[in-house]
Design an enzyme around this catalytic site. Structure first.
Site, PDB file in Angstrom:
ATOM      1  N   HIS A 164      36.131 -39.031  63.569  1.00 60.70           N
ATOM      2  CA  HIS A 164      35.397 -39.263  64.818  1.00 60.70           C
ATOM      3  C   HIS A 164      36.331 -39.626  65.960  1.00 60.70           C
ATOM      4  CE1 HIS A 164      35.940 -43.622  64.517  1.00 60.70           C
ATOM      5  NE2 HIS A 164      35.623 -43.511  63.239  1.00 60.70           N
ATOM      6  N   CYS A 180      37.424 -44.820  58.018  1.00 57.81           N
ATOM      7  CA  CYS A 180      37.196 -43.627  58.836  1.00 57.81           C
ATOM      8  C   CYS A 180      38.514 -43.131  59.431  1.00 57.81           C
ATOM      9  CB  CYS A 180      36.215 -43.921  59.966  1.00 57.81           C
ATOM     10  SG  CYS A 180      34.481 -43.976  59.440  1.00 57.81           S
TER      11      CYS A 180
END
Length: 205
Positions: A164, A180
Site C-alpha cells: 500500500h 505490510c
C-alpha cells in the site's frame, strides 16, 4: 501539540514543533532502524536533525534474470526493494518499507483484490497491542490523504498484509511496519496500474 501519526502497520509519535513558515510542519517520528526519534520537516521530507537528509528512492527499470516470470511481484525484505517482473527478463524496481523486527514474514501468495484510496480497519491484534501501550485506534478510518494506507492498496491473498501507499514517505527504506509493505503514493499508483488481480507475490527474507 502532541499528535498521533497512524502508520498502516504501526504507530509513531509525532510532535508538531512549528517552523519558519505558516504551513510547514516539523514532526518528531520514531525511527525503528536507529532506535531513536528523528525530527523531520514534512514539507521538504528532510531530516532536521539526526543523520542524512531524506532522499526519495527512485524507481528503476532493471534487467531481471531470476527464476520468476512476468506478472510476479518479488519483495526482498532485507534489500527493502520490490521488483515487479513485467516482461521476460525485465522488471521495475521500487523502494519499500517493510515489517519491523518480529513482524517480518516470507511466503508465496497472490494479489486477491485492489482498492483506490482504501479505508483502514485496524485488526483486533493491533487494536489490543496499541491499547496496552495507551493508544486508542479508531475502529475504522475512511480513505483519503491522511489515511495510513495511502492512495492505493493491493491485498495479498487472505492475509492481513497489503502492499500500500503511505502518508509518511520518509519511512520508505526502513523497517517500521507490522508486516505490510509500504510505498510512496506515486510508486504504489504506478504499480497498481501495472498489476492485475491474481498476480503472484513472492516475499523473500
Amino acid at each position: 501539540m502532541l499528535e498521533r501519526i497512524l502508520l498502516a502497520a504501526g504507530l509513531v509519535s509525532a510532535l508538531v514543533l512549528g517552523s519558519g513558515t505558516a504551513d510547514a510542519k516539523i514532526i518528531k517520528a520514531w525511527d525503528a532502524d536507529q532506535n531513536k526519534f528523528i525530527v523531520y520537516d514534512t514539507e521538504t521530507l528532510g531530516r532536521v536533525s539526526g543523520s542524512r537528509a531524506y532522499t526519495p528512492i527512485p524507481r528503476q527499470l532493471v534487467d531481471y534474470d531470476g527464476p520468476y516470470g512476468p506478472n510476479t511481484i518479488i519483495i526482498k525484505t532485507d534489500e527493502r526493494r520490490l521488483y515487479y517482473v513485467y516482461d521476460k527478463g525485465k522488471a521495475v524496481k521500487y523502494g519499500i518499507g517493510v515489517g519491523r523486527e518480529g513482524f517480518q514474514w516470507a511466503g508465496v501468495d497472490h494479489i486477491s483484490r485492489k482498492a483506490e484510496w482504501p479505508g483502514w480497519t485496524p485488526p483486533p491484534q493491533m487494536i489490543a497491542r496499541e491499547k496496552a501501550k495507551g493508544t486508542i485506534l479508531p475502529a475504522y478510518m475512511p480513505g483519503g490523504p491522511n489515511n495510513p494506507l495511502g492512495a492505493r492498496a493491493l491485498y495479498i491473498g487472505a492475509r492481513l498484509y497489503r502492499i500500500h501507499g503511505s502518508n509518511q514517505p520518509w519511512t520508505i527504506g526502513h523497517a517500521v511496519s507490522s508486516g505490510c509493505i509500504r510505498m510512496v503514493n506515486e510508486d504504489v499508483i504506478e504499480l497498481y496500474d501495472r498489476v492485475k488481480v491474481g498476480a503472484r507475490v513472492v516475499v523473500l527474507r
